[in-house]
Design a protein around this motif. Sequence first.
Motif, PDB file in Angstrom:
ATOM      1  N   MET A   1       1.037   2.494  -3.399  1.00 27.74           N
ATOM      2  CA  MET A   1      -0.235   2.954  -4.012  1.00 27.74           C
ATOM      3  C   MET A   1      -0.368   4.463  -4.105  1.00 27.74           C
ATOM      4  O   MET A   1       0.234   5.163  -3.261  1.00 27.74           O
ATOM      5  N   VAL A   2      -0.996   4.895  -5.252  1.00 29.17           N
ATOM      6  CA  VAL A   2      -1.469   6.418  -5.513  1.00 29.17           C
ATOM      7  C   VAL A   2      -3.183   6.527  -5.241  1.00 29.17           C
ATOM      8  O   VAL A   2      -3.544   5.646  -5.902  1.00 29.17           O
ATOM      9  N   GLU A   3      -3.363   7.563  -4.929  1.00 29.50           N
ATOM     10  CA  GLU A   3      -4.956   7.677  -4.820  1.00 29.50           C
ATOM     11  C   GLU A   3      -5.213   8.594  -6.381  1.00 29.50           C
ATOM     12  O   GLU A   3      -4.408   9.486  -6.597  1.00 29.50           O
ATOM     13  N   ASP A   4      -6.139   8.085  -7.001  1.00 24.80           N
ATOM     14  CA  ASP A   4      -6.686   8.847  -8.280  1.00 24.80           C
ATOM     15  C   ASP A   4      -8.287   8.641  -8.451  1.00 24.80           C
ATOM     16  O   ASP A   4      -8.631   8.100  -7.665  1.00 24.80           O
ATOM     17  N   GLN A   5      -8.637   9.465  -9.176  1.00 27.72           N
ATOM     18  CA  GLN A   5     -10.064   9.440  -9.555  1.00 27.72           C
ATOM     19  C   GLN A   5     -10.248   8.836 -11.076  1.00 27.72           C
ATOM     20  O   GLN A   5      -9.331   9.398 -11.927  1.00 27.72           O
TER      21      GLN A   5
ATOM     22  N   GLU B   1       0.993  -1.270  -0.128  1.00 27.34           N
ATOM     23  CA  GLU B   1       0.002  -0.021  -0.012  1.00 27.34           C
ATOM     24  C   GLU B   1       0.753   1.277   0.038  1.00 27.34           C
ATOM     25  O   GLU B   1       0.421   2.385  -0.579  1.00 27.34           O
TER      26      GLU B   1
ATOM     27  N   GLY C   1      -5.877  -3.018  -6.633  1.00 28.27           N
ATOM     28  CA  GLY C   1      -6.341  -1.830  -6.170  1.00 28.27           C
ATOM     29  C   GLY C   1      -7.505  -1.818  -5.254  1.00 28.27           C
ATOM     30  O   GLY C   1      -8.144  -2.894  -4.912  1.00 28.27           O
ATOM     31  N   ALA C   2      -7.624  -0.635  -4.661  1.00 20.38           N
ATOM     32  CA  ALA C   2      -8.802  -0.743  -3.859  1.00 20.38           C
ATOM     33  C   ALA C   2      -9.560   0.710  -4.371  1.00 20.38           C
ATOM     34  O   ALA C   2      -9.268   1.657  -4.609  1.00 20.38           O
ATOM     35  N   VAL C   3     -11.181   0.360  -4.385  1.00 17.88           N
ATOM     36  CA  VAL C   3     -11.855   1.465  -4.570  1.00 17.88           C
ATOM     37  C   VAL C   3     -12.447   1.991  -3.155  1.00 17.88           C
ATOM     38  O   VAL C   3     -12.861   1.360  -2.440  1.00 17.88           O
ATOM     39  N   LEU C   4     -11.988   3.432  -3.110  1.00 21.60           N
ATOM     40  CA  LEU C   4     -12.175   3.869  -1.964  1.00 21.60           C
ATOM     41  C   LEU C   4     -13.549   4.678  -1.686  1.00 21.60           C
ATOM     42  O   LEU C   4     -14.302   4.797  -0.593  1.00 21.60           O
ATOM     43  N   SER C   5     -14.167   5.001  -2.843  1.00 23.82           N
ATOM     44  CA  SER C   5     -15.312   5.571  -2.627  1.00 23.82           C
ATOM     45  C   SER C   5     -16.124   5.425  -4.114  1.00 23.82           C
ATOM     46  O   SER C   5     -15.406   5.382  -5.073  1.00 23.82           O
ATOM     47  N   GLU C   6     -17.453   5.661  -4.284  1.00 21.07           N
ATOM     48  CA  GLU C   6     -18.086   5.829  -5.520  1.00 21.07           C
ATOM     49  C   GLU C   6     -19.191   6.765  -5.557  1.00 21.07           C
ATOM     50  O   GLU C   6     -19.550   7.302  -4.577  1.00 21.07           O
TER      51      GLU C   6
END
Length: 78
Positions: A42-46, A39, A65-70
Amino acid sequence: MSEADRAALRAKHPDAILLSAKSPEDVAALRETIIVFFEAAMVEDQLVLPYAKQGLLGDVYEKRGAVLSEDYGTTGRI
């Protein structure tokens, strides 16, 4: 393995992970160490997935990866 032997190994290999596969606590700690290691890179992206391409949504969840929100926007799922 005696505690003296473990201490000697720790001194010789300070970055090594010493554990017993028979110990649920050790196995859980190893799992957490592996997760933290990967982790960190990992980078956070949209991602905006157009509504016409919603068939690809399964690919988003299956990839590493991980889906943080939708959310839903005017052009697609965010």
